[in-house]
Structures are given as C-alpha cells and as structure tokens.
Design a protein around this motif. Structure first.
Motif, PDB file in Angstrom:
ATOM      1  N   ARG A  53       0.835  -1.209   0.000  1.00 46.44           N
ATOM      2  CA  ARG A  53       0.000   0.000   0.000  1.00 46.44           C
ATOM      3  C   ARG A  53       0.871   1.262   0.000  1.00 46.44           C
ATOM      4  O   ARG A  53       0.598   2.214  -0.716  1.00 46.44           O
ATOM      5  CB  ARG A  53      -0.919   0.021   1.225  1.00 46.44           C
ATOM      6  CG  ARG A  53      -2.037  -0.985   1.188  1.00 46.44           C
ATOM      7  CD  ARG A  53      -3.344  -0.335   0.849  1.00 46.44           C
ATOM      8  NE  ARG A  53      -4.566  -1.055   0.973  1.00 46.44           N
ATOM      9  CZ  ARG A  53      -4.820  -2.324   0.780  1.00 46.44           C
ATOM     10  NH1 ARG A  53      -3.870  -3.126   0.496  1.00 46.44           N
ATOM     11  NH2 ARG A  53      -6.012  -2.828   0.879  1.00 46.44           N
ATOM     12  N   ARG A  54       1.920   1.249   0.830  1.00 45.41           N
ATOM     13  CA  ARG A  54       2.824   2.406   0.898  1.00 45.41           C
ATOM     14  C   ARG A  54       3.506   2.623  -0.458  1.00 45.41           C
ATOM     15  O   ARG A  54       3.625   3.739  -0.934  1.00 45.41           O
ATOM     16  CB  ARG A  54       3.876   2.201   1.984  1.00 45.41           C
ATOM     17  CG  ARG A  54       3.368   2.359   3.389  1.00 45.41           C
ATOM     18  CD  ARG A  54       4.403   1.916   4.404  1.00 45.41           C
ATOM     19  NE  ARG A  54       5.703   2.512   4.175  1.00 45.41           N
ATOM     20  CZ  ARG A  54       6.105   3.668   4.681  1.00 45.41           C
ATOM     21  NH1 ARG A  54       5.303   4.344   5.470  1.00 45.41           N
ATOM     22  NH2 ARG A  54       7.293   4.133   4.433  1.00 45.41           N
ATOM     23  N   TRP A  55       3.960   1.539  -1.080  1.00 49.75           N
ATOM     24  CA  TRP A  55       4.649   1.638  -2.357  1.00 49.75           C
ATOM     25  C   TRP A  55       3.719   2.190  -3.436  1.00 49.75           C
ATOM     26  O   TRP A  55       4.095   3.066  -4.205  1.00 49.75           O
ATOM     27  CB  TRP A  55       5.186   0.260  -2.759  1.00 49.75           C
ATOM     28  CG  TRP A  55       5.974   0.297  -4.023  1.00 49.75           C
ATOM     29  CD1 TRP A  55       7.298   0.595  -4.161  1.00 49.75           C
ATOM     30  CD2 TRP A  55       5.480   0.051  -5.342  1.00 49.75           C
ATOM     31  NE1 TRP A  55       7.669   0.541  -5.479  1.00 49.75           N
ATOM     32  CE2 TRP A  55       6.561   0.206  -6.236  1.00 49.75           C
ATOM     33  CE3 TRP A  55       4.241  -0.288  -5.858  1.00 49.75           C
ATOM     34  CZ2 TRP A  55       6.441   0.037  -7.603  1.00 49.75           C
ATOM     35  CZ3 TRP A  55       4.117  -0.463  -7.228  1.00 49.75           C
ATOM     36  CH2 TRP A  55       5.211  -0.299  -8.080  1.00 49.75           C
ATOM     37  N   LYS A  56       2.481   1.647  -3.501  1.00 45.72           N
ATOM     38  CA  LYS A  56       1.513   2.127  -4.493  1.00 45.72           C
ATOM     39  C   LYS A  56       1.180   3.596  -4.266  1.00 45.72           C
ATOM     40  O   LYS A  56       1.008   4.367  -5.214  1.00 45.72           O
ATOM     41  CB  LYS A  56       0.231   1.296  -4.449  1.00 45.72           C
ATOM     42  CG  LYS A  56       0.314   0.027  -5.239  1.00 45.72           C
ATOM     43  CD  LYS A  56      -1.040  -0.637  -5.309  1.00 45.72           C
ATOM     44  CE  LYS A  56      -0.986  -1.866  -6.170  1.00 45.72           C
ATOM     45  NZ  LYS A  56      -2.268  -2.548  -6.265  1.00 45.72           N
ATOM     46  N   ALA A  57       1.027   3.966  -2.991  1.00 47.26           N
ATOM     47  CA  ALA A  57       0.707   5.366  -2.686  1.00 47.26           C
ATOM     48  C   ALA A  57       1.782   6.290  -3.232  1.00 47.26           C
ATOM     49  O   ALA A  57       1.484   7.344  -3.804  1.00 47.26           O
ATOM     50  CB  ALA A  57       0.565   5.552  -1.176  1.00 47.26           C
ATOM     51  N   LYS A  58       3.035   5.877  -3.096  1.00 47.54           N
ATOM     52  CA  LYS A  58       4.133   6.727  -3.533  1.00 47.54           C
ATOM     53  C   LYS A  58       4.321   6.686  -5.052  1.00 47.54           C
ATOM     54  O   LYS A  58       4.390   7.732  -5.701  1.00 47.54           O
ATOM     55  CB  LYS A  58       5.423   6.275  -2.839  1.00 47.54           C
ATOM     56  CG  LYS A  58       6.608   7.140  -3.126  1.00 47.54           C
ATOM     57  CD  LYS A  58       7.801   6.680  -2.320  1.00 47.54           C
ATOM     58  CE  LYS A  58       8.987   7.571  -2.585  1.00 47.54           C
ATOM     59  NZ  LYS A  58      10.155   7.156  -1.819  1.00 47.54           N
ATOM     60  N   LYS A  59       4.386   5.503  -5.626  1.00 47.44           N
ATOM     61  CA  LYS A  59       4.729   5.360  -7.045  1.00 47.44           C
ATOM     62  C   LYS A  59       3.552   5.619  -7.984  1.00 47.44           C
ATOM     63  O   LYS A  59       3.701   6.288  -8.992  1.00 47.44           O
ATOM     64  CB  LYS A  59       5.278   3.954  -7.320  1.00 47.44           C
ATOM     65  CG  LYS A  59       6.569   3.661  -6.625  1.00 47.44           C
ATOM     66  CD  LYS A  59       7.682   4.491  -7.195  1.00 47.44           C
ATOM     67  CE  LYS A  59       8.992   4.151  -6.513  1.00 47.44           C
ATOM     68  NZ  LYS A  59      10.085   4.980  -6.917  1.00 47.44           N
ATOM     69  N   LYS A  60       2.395   5.054  -7.661  1.00 46.39           N
ATOM     70  CA  LYS A  60       1.271   5.144  -8.585  1.00 46.39           C
ATOM     71  C   LYS A  60       0.494   6.441  -8.444  1.00 46.39           C
ATOM     72  O   LYS A  60       0.107   7.060  -9.434  1.00 46.39           O
ATOM     73  CB  LYS A  60       0.349   3.953  -8.368  1.00 46.39           C
ATOM     74  CG  LYS A  60      -0.748   3.834  -9.392  1.00 46.39           C
ATOM     75  CD  LYS A  60      -1.543   2.562  -9.208  1.00 46.39           C
ATOM     76  CE  LYS A  60      -2.610   2.453 -10.263  1.00 46.39           C
ATOM     77  NZ  LYS A  60      -3.432   1.261 -10.094  1.00 46.39           N
ATOM     78  N   TYR A 102       1.521  10.103  -3.627  1.00 43.68           N
ATOM     79  CA  TYR A 102       1.407  10.526  -2.224  1.00 43.68           C
ATOM     80  C   TYR A 102       2.809  10.641  -1.624  1.00 43.68           C
ATOM     81  O   TYR A 102       3.779  10.105  -2.154  1.00 43.68           O
ATOM     82  CB  TYR A 102       0.602   9.503  -1.412  1.00 43.68           C
ATOM     83  CG  TYR A 102      -0.878   9.522  -1.700  1.00 43.68           C
ATOM     84  CD1 TYR A 102      -1.749  10.297  -0.947  1.00 43.68           C
ATOM     85  CD2 TYR A 102      -1.420   8.741  -2.716  1.00 43.68           C
ATOM     86  CE1 TYR A 102      -3.109  10.301  -1.193  1.00 43.68           C
ATOM     87  CE2 TYR A 102      -2.778   8.735  -2.982  1.00 43.68           C
ATOM     88  CZ  TYR A 102      -3.617   9.518  -2.212  1.00 43.68           C
ATOM     89  OH  TYR A 102      -4.957   9.518  -2.463  1.00 43.68           O
ATOM     90  N   ILE A 103       2.898  11.330  -0.503  1.00 45.00           N
ATOM     91  CA  ILE A 103       4.170  11.482   0.202  1.00 45.00           C
ATOM     92  C   ILE A 103       4.173  10.484   1.360  1.00 45.00           C
ATOM     93  O   ILE A 103       3.281  10.494   2.202  1.00 45.00           O
ATOM     94  CB  ILE A 103       4.339  12.922   0.729  1.00 45.00           C
ATOM     95  CG1 ILE A 103       4.286  13.896  -0.449  1.00 45.00           C
ATOM     96  CG2 ILE A 103       5.636  13.064   1.501  1.00 45.00           C
ATOM     97  CD1 ILE A 103       4.091  15.331  -0.047  1.00 45.00           C
ATOM     98  N   VAL A 104       5.187   9.617   1.367  1.00 46.05           N
ATOM     99  CA  VAL A 104       5.283   8.563   2.369  1.00 46.05           C
ATOM    100  C   VAL A 104       6.580   8.757   3.135  1.00 46.05           C
ATOM    101  O   VAL A 104       7.643   8.898   2.551  1.00 46.05           O
ATOM    102  CB  VAL A 104       5.261   7.171   1.691  1.00 46.05           C
ATOM    103  CG1 VAL A 104       5.390   6.075   2.710  1.00 46.05           C
ATOM    104  CG2 VAL A 104       3.993   6.997   0.874  1.00 46.05           C
ATOM    105  N   VAL A 105       6.490   8.735   4.467  1.00 49.97           N
ATOM    106  CA  VAL A 105       7.676   8.858   5.318  1.00 49.97           C
ATOM    107  C   VAL A 105       8.418   7.529   5.293  1.00 49.97           C
ATOM    108  O   VAL A 105       7.808   6.466   5.226  1.00 49.97           O
ATOM    109  CB  VAL A 105       7.262   9.236   6.759  1.00 49.97           C
ATOM    110  CG1 VAL A 105       8.465   9.337   7.664  1.00 49.97           C
ATOM    111  CG2 VAL A 105       6.499  10.541   6.740  1.00 49.97           C
TER     112      VAL A 105
END
Length: 169
Positions: free
Chosen positions: A112-119, A122-125
């Motif tokens: 989920r974190r990876w998709k949020a960032k790449k796709k 989104y900004i992920v810490v």
C-alpha cells in the motif's frame, strides 16, 4: 534439550563385519535420542564418528523425526535473532549475518505504501523512521492525484491520510 549420558562405552568387536558391540541399554539409548538429536551430538556422546552413528541407525532401522528437528532448529534460530536484535538495540556489534527486518509492517502495508508513492504520488515517510506513529501516515499535496477508492483501502488497513505541510518534515 538435555540429553541423557550414553550408558557405558562401546567395545571393539573381534569380527570383521561389526566393529562395535552394543548392549541392549546402549541400543535403547540410541533408539530414544537418534530421531530427535543431531548426529554430531550423538557421535560425541558415544565417542565415535557421525558415519558410524548413521550406520548403527540404519542397521537398527531408526529414522530421523523431521518435525522435531525442524522445531528445534526454529527455536534455536529464534533465540539467535532475539539476541541479535538485543545487541543491535544496545549498540553492540553483530555476531551473525542474519537478515533482521526492522520495520514491523505487513506485506500488504508495504505494498500500500509503495503504491501510494509510485502510482498516486502521495508522500510517504521512510519506514525506517524512529517515530512509529509516522509509519502509517500517508500525506498528499497539490501534486498528488488522489483516489477515493485507494484512500478507503488505506484507511481500512490502518493508515491515516493527511494533508502535507512543511511542518511534517
């Protein structure tokens, strides 16, 4: 696991085919401990080589208990990993080369974190941050292509969706 001591000592045989003579007590000891112990431990207790232990077991028809050995191996590995994590936490040097994952996120959360960032942008810490509460926060800003469906799935997985501002650095 505490192993009973080997009863007596093995005596050499005078005949050519069987180099050692075992008593009934020694045979019972071997039947008890061979299935659940490593061969090198048994060989050391008996005072002979590993191949001789295997030969004895084959002759007696004893086989290894794979479940007991794998459980024992798992327990030993778990203890080693716990001690390595403790050493890491206290700042001491490592003793093994075991891989110790430091983020306690599930595979689904990592995806989920990876998709949020790449796709979606989104900004992920970083997941290795010391602040545990920030690992499950996903930020958005003006450049993020937001998706209500994706955000719903993220909230369901325990993530918090917040607007990014410069104080979040």
């Amino acid at each position: 696991m505490k192993i009973d001591p080997f009863p007596g000592t093995l005596e050499r045989s005078s005949s050519w085919g069987t180099p050692y003579v075992t008593t009934e007590e020694q045979a019972a000891w071997l039947c008890k401990w061979y299935p659940v112990c490593n061969n090198d431990v048994i060989a050391k207790m008996m005072g002979i080589g590993c191949s001789t232990v295997i030969r004895f077991a084959k002759r007696m028809g004893i086989v290894k208990d794979k479940g007991a050995l794998s459980r024992r191996y798992g327990e030993i590995q778990r203890k080693i990993i716990e001690s390595e994590r403790r050493r890491d936490r206290w700042g001491l040097p490592r003793r093994t080369a075991y891989h110790l994952p430091h983020n306690n996120l599930t595979k689904r959360e990592i995806i989920r974190r990876w998709k949020a960032k790449k796709k979606w942008g989104y900004i992920v810490v970083d997941a290795r941050t010391e602040e545990w509460n920030k690992r499950k926060v996903i930020y958005y800003d003006g450049n993020t292509s937001r998706s209500k469906k994706f955000e719903k799935y993220c909230r369901k997985a325990g993530f918090h969706i917040k607007e990014w501002d410069e104080r979040n650095d």
